[in-house]
Scaffold this active site. Sequence first.
Site, mmCIF file in Angstrom:
data_model
loop_
_atom_site.group_PDB
_atom_site.id
_atom_site.type_symbol
_atom_site.label_atom_id
_atom_site.label_comp_id
_atom_site.label_asym_id
_atom_site.label_seq_id
_atom_site.Cartn_x
_atom_site.Cartn_y
_atom_site.Cartn_z
ATOM 1 N N HIS A 185 6.821 -1.060 3.879
ATOM 2 C CA HIS A 185 5.887 -0.044 3.362
ATOM 3 C C HIS A 185 5.422 0.816 4.540
ATOM 4 C CE1 HIS A 185 2.345 1.797 1.598
ATOM 5 N NE2 HIS A 185 2.869 1.503 0.418
ATOM 6 N N SER A 236 0.812 8.276 -5.646
ATOM 7 C CA SER A 236 -0.104 8.886 -6.628
ATOM 8 C C SER A 236 0.483 8.957 -8.033
ATOM 9 C CB SER A 236 -0.555 10.277 -6.152
ATOM 10 O OG SER A 236 -1.278 10.165 -4.929
ATOM 11 N N GLY A 247 -1.865 7.575 -2.015
ATOM 12 C CA GLY A 247 -3.327 7.473 -2.036
ATOM 13 C C GLY A 247 -4.034 8.810 -1.908
ATOM 14 N N GLU A 307 8.769 6.656 -1.045
ATOM 15 C CA GLU A 307 7.329 6.898 -1.031
ATOM 16 C C GLU A 307 7.008 7.937 0.045
ATOM 17 O OE1 GLU A 307 5.145 3.331 -2.990
ATOM 18 O OE2 GLU A 307 5.026 3.159 -0.830
ATOM 19 N N LYS A 317 -1.876 -3.832 -2.541
ATOM 20 C CA LYS A 317 -2.336 -3.694 -1.156
ATOM 21 C C LYS A 317 -3.416 -4.750 -0.891
ATOM 22 C CE LYS A 317 -0.817 1.030 -1.290
ATOM 23 N NZ LYS A 317 -0.903 2.394 -0.826
ATOM 24 N N ASN A 350 1.674 -2.422 -6.460
ATOM 25 C CA ASN A 350 1.369 -2.876 -5.100
ATOM 26 C C ASN A 350 -0.146 -2.847 -4.972
ATOM 27 O OD1 ASN A 350 0.958 -3.266 -2.395
ATOM 28 N ND2 ASN A 350 1.921 -1.349 -1.734
ATOM 29 N N GLU A 360 2.626 1.819 5.347
ATOM 30 C CA GLU A 360 1.408 1.302 6.003
ATOM 31 C C GLU A 360 1.774 0.220 7.017
ATOM 32 O OE1 GLU A 360 -0.758 0.457 2.389
ATOM 33 O OE2 GLU A 360 -0.802 2.619 1.996
ATOM 34 N N GLY A 362 0.461 2.148 -6.477
ATOM 35 C CA GLY A 362 -0.614 1.574 -5.684
ATOM 36 C C GLY A 362 -1.907 1.530 -6.483
HETATM 37 P P1 13P Z 1 -0.767 5.122 -4.582
HETATM 38 O O1 13P Z 1 -0.141 4.928 -5.934
HETATM 39 O O2 13P Z 1 -2.182 4.617 -4.511
HETATM 40 O O3 13P Z 1 -0.619 6.529 -4.099
HETATM 41 O O4 13P Z 1 0.040 4.200 -3.541
HETATM 42 C C1 13P Z 1 1.428 4.240 -3.544
HETATM 43 C C2 13P Z 1 1.911 3.127 -2.722
HETATM 44 O O5 13P Z 1 1.732 3.087 -1.513
HETATM 45 C C3 13P Z 1 2.621 2.031 -3.408
HETATM 46 O O6 13P Z 1 3.270 1.192 -2.510
#
Ligand code: 13P
Length: 251
Positions: free
Chosen positions: A96, A213, A174, A168, A12, A10, A98, A234
Amino acid sequence: MSRRSFIAGNWKMHGSAEHVEDFSRVLVDAAPSLNCDLAICVPFVYVERLARLLEGSEIAPGAQNLSHSVEHGAHTGEISGSMLADCGADYVIVGHSERREMHGETDEVVVAKAEAAVAAGLRPIVCIGESLDQREADKTEAVLKRQISALTSGCDRQTLERMVLAYEPIWAIGTGRSATPEQAQAVHEFVRTQFADWDATIADSLPILYGGSVKPDNASALFAGADVDGALVGGASLKSDSFVGIARAMG
Ligand code: 13P
């Protein structure tokens, strides 16, 4: 039932045309030696370019969002599932955290988007997960139960059969603080049991990815969990070497 491992990236709101080109070249070369299915979900504007670059490979292109509306019409700024399919997308991320947190997507919207994805021939990667406050208040299972029951009661059977689920935990996204392999497996098992209460066959074949992560150095421990079928990655999906490193951890 043996579920095939699946690693999805992803991006983003990251990337550029050049990044898509460079990344695709490396991934297409590496893919034949990787023992899992792969998908990359990029910003809308790069989906078509990505799909063209991945043509003939086993790697699936994807997007990160779509309109809940199947009907085309007065939805300024929205992109429909069939438009994404037109651009060559196979997958789309739905719900997601977010988008749930920053764009007000409710469980009902998530259901409508998953349905719209499947109606357009896409596979939705539906995200669920708890916040840090909810985990610390011992509400993880209650939150997941609510999110899952919205899916099992709101989605058609065909949508659930096409769905990929991503657990997640919001506190792990992140932050560099991944769930431990034990935490991830315990939640994945709980999630599968929730689906099994509704339909054992679908639960058995449902791919459940872990996201939060994931890096090349923690991936193989996370993937050891019997109910961890892969990862939604991510930050580490932006660099081809770390994304390939995570895929290699699948063995
Ligand atoms: P990270 O791998 O950067 O923690 O993000 C995970 C994520 O939100 C994937 O959709």
